[in-house]
Design a protein around this motif. Structure first.
Motif, PDB file in Angstrom:
ATOM      1  N   PHE A  45       2.613  -3.159  -0.911  1.00 41.66           N
ATOM      2  CA  PHE A  45       3.646  -2.885   0.086  1.00 41.66           C
ATOM      3  C   PHE A  45       3.721  -4.155   0.929  1.00 41.66           C
ATOM      4  N   PHE A  46       4.797  -4.930   0.756  1.00 40.69           N
ATOM      5  CA  PHE A  46       4.953  -6.204   1.454  1.00 40.69           C
ATOM      6  C   PHE A  46       5.741  -6.056   2.744  1.00 40.69           C
ATOM      7  N   ILE A  47       5.322  -6.824   3.741  1.00 36.61           N
ATOM      8  CA  ILE A  47       6.002  -6.892   5.029  1.00 36.61           C
ATOM      9  C   ILE A  47       6.403  -8.342   5.231  1.00 36.61           C
ATOM     10  N   CYS A  48       7.690  -8.580   5.455  1.00 36.58           N
ATOM     11  CA  CYS A  48       8.194  -9.934   5.666  1.00 36.58           C
ATOM     12  C   CYS A  48       8.364 -10.183   7.160  1.00 36.58           C
ATOM     13  N   PHE A  49       7.783 -11.294   7.616  1.00 37.85           N
ATOM     14  CA  PHE A  49       7.818 -11.646   9.031  1.00 37.85           C
ATOM     15  C   PHE A  49       8.801 -12.781   9.274  1.00 37.85           C
ATOM     16  N   ASP A  50       9.528 -12.685  10.388  1.00 43.20           N
ATOM     17  CA  ASP A  50      10.506 -13.710  10.734  1.00 43.20           C
ATOM     18  C   ASP A  50       9.840 -14.889  11.441  1.00 43.20           C
ATOM     19  N   GLU A  51      10.650 -15.796  11.958  1.00 42.30           N
ATOM     20  CA  GLU A  51      10.129 -17.003  12.613  1.00 42.30           C
ATOM     21  C   GLU A  51       9.362 -16.713  13.900  1.00 42.30           C
ATOM     22  N   ASN A  52       9.496 -15.504  14.427  1.00 40.69           N
ATOM     23  CA  ASN A  52       8.771 -15.113  15.641  1.00 40.69           C
ATOM     24  C   ASN A  52       7.499 -14.323  15.335  1.00 40.69           C
ATOM     25  N   GLY A  53       7.226 -14.087  14.052  1.00 36.74           N
ATOM     26  CA  GLY A  53       6.046 -13.320  13.670  1.00 36.74           C
ATOM     27  C   GLY A  53       6.253 -11.822  13.763  1.00 36.74           C
ATOM     28  N   VAL A  54       7.515 -11.396  13.759  1.00 36.75           N
ATOM     29  CA  VAL A  54       7.872  -9.978  13.873  1.00 36.75           C
ATOM     30  C   VAL A  54       8.341  -9.474  12.513  1.00 36.75           C
ATOM     31  N   ALA A  55       7.896  -8.289  12.131  1.00 36.43           N
ATOM     32  CA  ALA A  55       8.284  -7.701  10.847  1.00 36.43           C
ATOM     33  C   ALA A  55       9.783  -7.445  10.811  1.00 36.43           C
ATOM     34  N   ALA A  56      10.440  -8.023   9.795  1.00 32.82           N
ATOM     35  CA  ALA A  56      11.881  -7.897   9.670  1.00 32.82           C
ATOM     36  C   ALA A  56      12.289  -6.981   8.516  1.00 32.82           C
ATOM     37  N   SER A  57      11.450  -6.919   7.473  1.00 30.36           N
ATOM     38  CA  SER A  57      11.763  -6.065   6.326  1.00 30.36           C
ATOM     39  C   SER A  57      10.479  -5.713   5.572  1.00 30.36           C
ATOM     40  N   CYS A  58      10.583  -4.695   4.728  1.00 35.97           N
ATOM     41  CA  CYS A  58       9.460  -4.242   3.916  1.00 35.97           C
ATOM     42  C   CYS A  58       9.958  -3.875   2.536  1.00 35.97           C
ATOM     43  N   ALA A  59       9.106  -4.065   1.534  1.00 34.37           N
ATOM     44  CA  ALA A  59       9.466  -3.686   0.168  1.00 34.37           C
ATOM     45  C   ALA A  59       8.215  -3.625  -0.687  1.00 34.37           C
ATOM     46  N   GLU A  60       8.255  -2.786  -1.716  1.00 41.17           N
ATOM     47  CA  GLU A  60       7.172  -2.751  -2.684  1.00 41.17           C
ATOM     48  C   GLU A  60       7.376  -3.881  -3.682  1.00 41.17           C
ATOM     49  N   GLY A  61       6.274  -4.430  -4.174  1.00 44.53           N
ATOM     50  CA  GLY A  61       6.365  -5.511  -5.143  1.00 44.53           C
ATOM     51  C   GLY A  61       5.030  -5.758  -5.819  1.00 44.53           C
ATOM     52  N   PHE A  62       4.994  -6.766  -6.664  1.00 39.48           N
ATOM     53  CA  PHE A  62       3.799  -7.117  -7.421  1.00 39.48           C
ATOM     54  C   PHE A  62       3.137  -8.351  -6.815  1.00 39.48           C
ATOM     55  N   ARG A  63       1.810  -8.428  -6.941  1.00 37.85           N
ATOM     56  CA  ARG A  63       1.073  -9.582  -6.424  1.00 37.85           C
ATOM     57  C   ARG A  63       1.520 -10.823  -7.198  1.00 37.85           C
ATOM     58  N   PRO A  64       1.879 -11.878  -6.473  1.00 39.76           N
ATOM     59  CA  PRO A  64       2.267 -13.127  -7.148  1.00 39.76           C
ATOM     60  C   PRO A  64       1.117 -13.678  -7.975  1.00 39.76           C
ATOM     61  N   GLY A  65       1.429 -14.196  -9.128  1.00 38.30           N
ATOM     62  CA  GLY A  65       0.415 -14.793  -9.981  1.00 38.30           C
ATOM     63  C   GLY A  65      -0.348 -13.805 -10.815  1.00 38.30           C
ATOM     64  N   GLY A  66       0.025 -12.515 -10.733  1.00 38.99           N
ATOM     65  CA  GLY A  66      -0.600 -11.488 -11.562  1.00 38.99           C
ATOM     66  C   GLY A  66      -1.914 -11.086 -11.040  1.00 38.99           C
TER      67      GLY A  66
END
Length: 104
Positions: free
Chosen positions: A83-104
């Motif tokens: 469950f990924f949380i994307c942070f903006d330039e201020n360090g605040v969570a802007a979006s979330c999405a499920e995904g796979f770990r990069p690099g396997g």
């Protein structure tokens, strides 16, 4: 009657399948919070793409918590799901999405 029972069984199986995919995380619990607030409430991230600044905030970063561990079995393997949380330039969570770990 048999059609009703078959339809009911199919609905139950479909519901259980979807329930198994649920991450247990709710996007609304994260959006608008800083990375420091999220770590205080949920613990350290399992995956970090980016770096924390001197103040400990992740800016322009993507951080995640493990939902499903990677498994290798007789019929193959499954990827680790996060469950990924994307942070903006201020360090605040802007979006979330499920995904796979990069690099396997």
């Amino acid at each position: 009657m048999r059609r009703y029972a078959a339809a009911l069984l199919a609905a139950i199986i479909f519901t259980l399948t979807l329930a198994g995919c649920s991450s247990g995380y709710d996007t609304e619990d994260f959006i608008g919070k800083t990375s420091a607030e999220i770590v205080d409430e949920n613990g350290d991230f399992d995956c970090v793409i980016g770096e924390a600044g001197e103040d400990g905030l992740y800016r322009n970063s993507k951080c995640g918590y493990t939902i499903k561990e990677k498994k290798t079995g007789f019929l193959g393997s499954s990827d680790e799901v996060l469950f990924f949380i994307c942070f903006d330039e201020n360090g605040v969570a802007a979006s979330c999405a499920e995904g796979f770990r990069p690099g396997g």
